[in-house]
Design an enzyme around this catalytic site. Structure first.
Site, PDB file in Angstrom:
ATOM      1  N   TYR A 100       0.843  -1.164  -0.075  1.00 15.72           N
ATOM      2  CA  TYR A 100       0.131   0.064  -0.276  1.00 15.72           C
ATOM      3  C   TYR A 100       1.202   1.341   0.250  1.00 15.72           C
ATOM      4  O   TYR A 100       1.391   1.552   0.800  1.00 15.72           O
ATOM      5  CB  TYR A 100      -0.723  -0.235   0.943  1.00 15.72           C
ATOM      6  CG  TYR A 100      -1.631   1.332   1.083  1.00 15.72           C
ATOM      7  CD1 TYR A 100      -3.279   1.420   0.644  1.00 15.72           C
ATOM      8  CD2 TYR A 100      -1.599   2.191   2.610  1.00 15.72           C
ATOM      9  CE1 TYR A 100      -3.866   2.774   0.523  1.00 15.72           C
ATOM     10  CE2 TYR A 100      -2.112   3.491   2.265  1.00 15.72           C
ATOM     11  CZ  TYR A 100      -3.672   3.118   1.872  1.00 15.72           C
ATOM     12  OH  TYR A 100      -3.812   4.026   1.911  1.00 15.72           O
ATOM     13  N   LYS A 146       3.780   9.710   8.502  1.00 19.89           N
ATOM     14  CA  LYS A 146       4.208   9.450   9.766  1.00 19.89           C
ATOM     15  C   LYS A 146       5.297   9.614  10.414  1.00 19.89           C
ATOM     16  O   LYS A 146       4.775  10.819  11.304  1.00 19.89           O
ATOM     17  CB  LYS A 146       3.907   7.927  10.057  1.00 19.89           C
ATOM     18  CG  LYS A 146       2.568   7.103   8.676  1.00 19.89           C
ATOM     19  CD  LYS A 146       2.276   5.653   9.099  1.00 19.89           C
ATOM     20  CE  LYS A 146       1.182   5.902   7.832  1.00 19.89           C
ATOM     21  NZ  LYS A 146       1.206   4.202   7.427  1.00 19.89           N
ATOM     22  N   ASP A 182       9.255   2.918  -0.400  1.00 19.61           N
ATOM     23  CA  ASP A 182       8.288   4.119   0.272  1.00 19.61           C
ATOM     24  C   ASP A 182       8.042   3.668   1.981  1.00 19.61           C
ATOM     25  O   ASP A 182       7.900   2.206   2.779  1.00 19.61           O
ATOM     26  CB  ASP A 182       7.097   2.685   0.179  1.00 19.61           C
ATOM     27  CG  ASP A 182       6.011   3.667   0.846  1.00 19.61           C
ATOM     28  OD1 ASP A 182       5.577   4.409   1.911  1.00 19.61           O
ATOM     29  OD2 ASP A 182       4.746   3.991  -0.150  1.00 19.61           O
TER      30      ASP A 182
HETATM   31  C1  LIG Z   1       0.272   4.892   5.878  1.00 14.73           C
HETATM   32  C2  LIG Z   1       1.085   4.823   4.454  1.00 14.73           C
HETATM   33  C3  LIG Z   1       1.081   5.289   3.221  1.00 14.73           C
HETATM   34  C4  LIG Z   1      -0.119   6.662   2.997  1.00 14.73           C
HETATM   35  O1  LIG Z   1       0.104   7.501   4.244  1.00 14.73           O
HETATM   36  P1  LIG Z   1      -1.063   8.533   4.492  1.00 14.73           P
HETATM   37  O2  LIG Z   1      -0.160   9.655   4.850  1.00 14.73           O
HETATM   38  O3  LIG Z   1      -2.272   8.012   5.333  1.00 14.73           O
HETATM   39  O4  LIG Z   1      -1.457   9.074   3.619  1.00 14.73           O
HETATM   40  C5  LIG Z   1       1.896   4.871   1.947  1.00 14.73           C
HETATM   41  N1  LIG Z   1       2.590   4.206   2.701  1.00 14.73           N
HETATM   42  C6  LIG Z   1       3.058   2.979   3.421  1.00 14.73           C
HETATM   43  C7  LIG Z   1       3.411   2.143   3.132  1.00 14.73           C
HETATM   44  C8  LIG Z   1       1.980   3.585   4.212  1.00 14.73           C
HETATM   45  O5  LIG Z   1       2.331   2.729   5.548  1.00 14.73           O
END
Ligand SMILES: *Cc1c(COP(=O)(O)O)cnc(C)c1O
Length: 440
Positions: A147, A276, A248
């Protein structure tokens, strides 16, 4: 132990929320759809604990889905936000904290340039635009069950809430959301995580058309999946095709080591995405990497990307305070690892004693207990075999005993520096009862 069955306030708030917000929540997994029951509305959070609107206290393993590595309401973060607040909340012009946080992120991660945005979604979306602008190529590659936020082209075989809300239809065909035109989805090629041969083959055939390969270095959004050394090597081979490697690290950044999964696993991506933890509980995302690539970003270069609230002073203050705390006490990573390992061992033992088949994947402070017989779970397809009904019953039994686990089989839990042996002991005691099919 008392059962926390009184949920009148949460029920009332959820009813009001549903009347004004789709599904009553502002992000799908919060709705408890896959585990049932009423989502707990949170009134306050402190350290390792959440308190809900009915006054029940829970040991928190959500960590706001990743940011709260220091625990909730950490004094250093709170004070940094208060200090920034006194000087104004948004300027629309550059300010010193943006420079300080960018310098710190570059120093910690080895990135040469970094650009701040407001969420992880924006970070990955912008990094991919940059990769396309830099290479002049159209296609991207992602992995099944990874994701990367909710930008159109990334909602293809996507993990997180899309798995949670699929109601048994795991492995649904691309795109994974209504509203994503097939033409967009067609630009996203999907490969299987932890399958180096499949990635090599895809790049051999189409590498010259592929701008970037984006990946979760440790997957959290299909539940925790840990990469094999062979897969990591294959990821690095994509660079030979002139394809950019984008890590990511929105979830793993500053969590799996001071410099994230890259530091822990020895990754050398061209670009990285953060979110985060980098915002310390306020909305921040970032992308960064090699100067040669990053200098394609506007106004230095031709790839446009902007944000009214990007580099917001309160958000920068929270991120700075969090990263500085982590830097000042790197032993936190040893404590997180020790807690994670003990929790994994304890869960395996409690499940075995109750005769419940589970497989625990854990690395540092990320952990998923999959309700499948002990085995090697390395791919989304293997994770998808989990008994989600058994997980849901266990989740409810944990919640009733005051342990707030992630409300989906296909998510990681997050341990914070505020979790101590007291919380570990209480969690394992609750788990012991929950595996035996009861909450008391
Ligand atoms: C949470 C997450 C996202 C998206 O971040 P948001 O701040 O919710 O838009 C993208 N990549 C990874 C790996 C994530 O865990």
């Amino acid at each position: 132990m008392t059962t926390l069955s009184q949920t009148a306030q949460s029920e009332a708030l959820f009813a009001r929320a549903k009347a004004v917000t789709p599904g009553g929540v502002n992000s799908p997994v919060r709705a408890f759809k896959s585990v049932g029951g009423v989502p707990r509305f949170i009134a306050s959070a402190q350290g390792a604990y959440l308190t809900d609107a009915d006054g029940h206290r829970y040991i928190d393993y959500l960590g706001s889905w990743g940011p709260m590595i220091l625990g909730h309401n950490h004094p250093a973060v709170r004070e940094a936000i208060a200090e920034a607040l006194a000087t104004g909340t948004s300027f629309g012009a550059p300010s010193a904290r943006e420079v300080e946080l960018a310098e710190l992120v570059c120093q910690i991660t080895g990135a040469e340039r970094v650009r701040f945005v407001n969420s992880g979604t924006e970070a990955t979306m912008s990094a991919l635009r940059l990769a396309r602008g830099f290479t002049g190529r159209k296609y991207i590659v992602k992995f099944r069950g990874n994701y990367h936020g909710h930008a159109d082209g990334l909602l293809v075989e996507a993990g997180s809430g899309l798995l949670t809300n699929a109601e048994g239809e795991l492995g649904a065909a691309a795109p994974s959301s209504a509203g994503v035109p097939e033409e967009y989805a067609a630009l996203t090629l999907v490969s299987e995580y932890n399958d180096p041969a499949a990635l090599d083959k895809l790049l051999a055939e189409r590498g010259h058309e592929i701008a970037a390969v984006i990946f979760e270095p440790v997957v959290g959004n299909a539940g925790v999946l840990i990469p094999t050394a062979e897969f990591l090597a294959a990821l690095h081979r994509v660079k030979a095709h002139g394809t950019l490697l984008i890590a990511d690290e929105v979830m793993t950044g500053f969590r799996l080591s001071p410099s994230g999964a890259a530091g822990r696993l020895g990754l050398q991506p061209d670009l990285s995405c953060w979110g985060k933890i980098i915002g310390g509980g306020l909305p921040v995302g970032a992308y960064g990497g090699r100067a040669e690539v990053m200098d394609y970003v506007s106004p230095q270069g031709p790839v446009y990307q902007a944000g009214t609230l990007s580099g917001n002073p309160l958000a920068m203050a929270a991120g700075l305070a969090t990263l500085r705390e982590l830097q000042a006490d790197p032993s936190i990573y040893d404590r997180l690892d020790a807690y994670g390992t003990a929790l994994a061992e304890g869960l395996r033992g409690a499940a075995a004693e109750a005769g419940v088949p589970i497989t625990v994947n854990q690395i540092g402070s990320m952990l998923t207990a999959f309700f499948v017989p002990e085995g090697d779970i390395r791919t989304y397809t293997q994770a998808a075999r989990s008994d989600t009904a058994a997980f849901a019953a266990w989740f409810q039994a944990m919640l009733a005993q005051g342990v707030y686990w992630a409300p989906s089989q296909f998510e990681s839990i997050f341990i914070s520096g505020a979790h101590t042996d007291t919380e570990l002991g209480a969690t394992l005691e609750a788990a012991h009862h929950a595996f035996k099919g009861g909450s008391i």
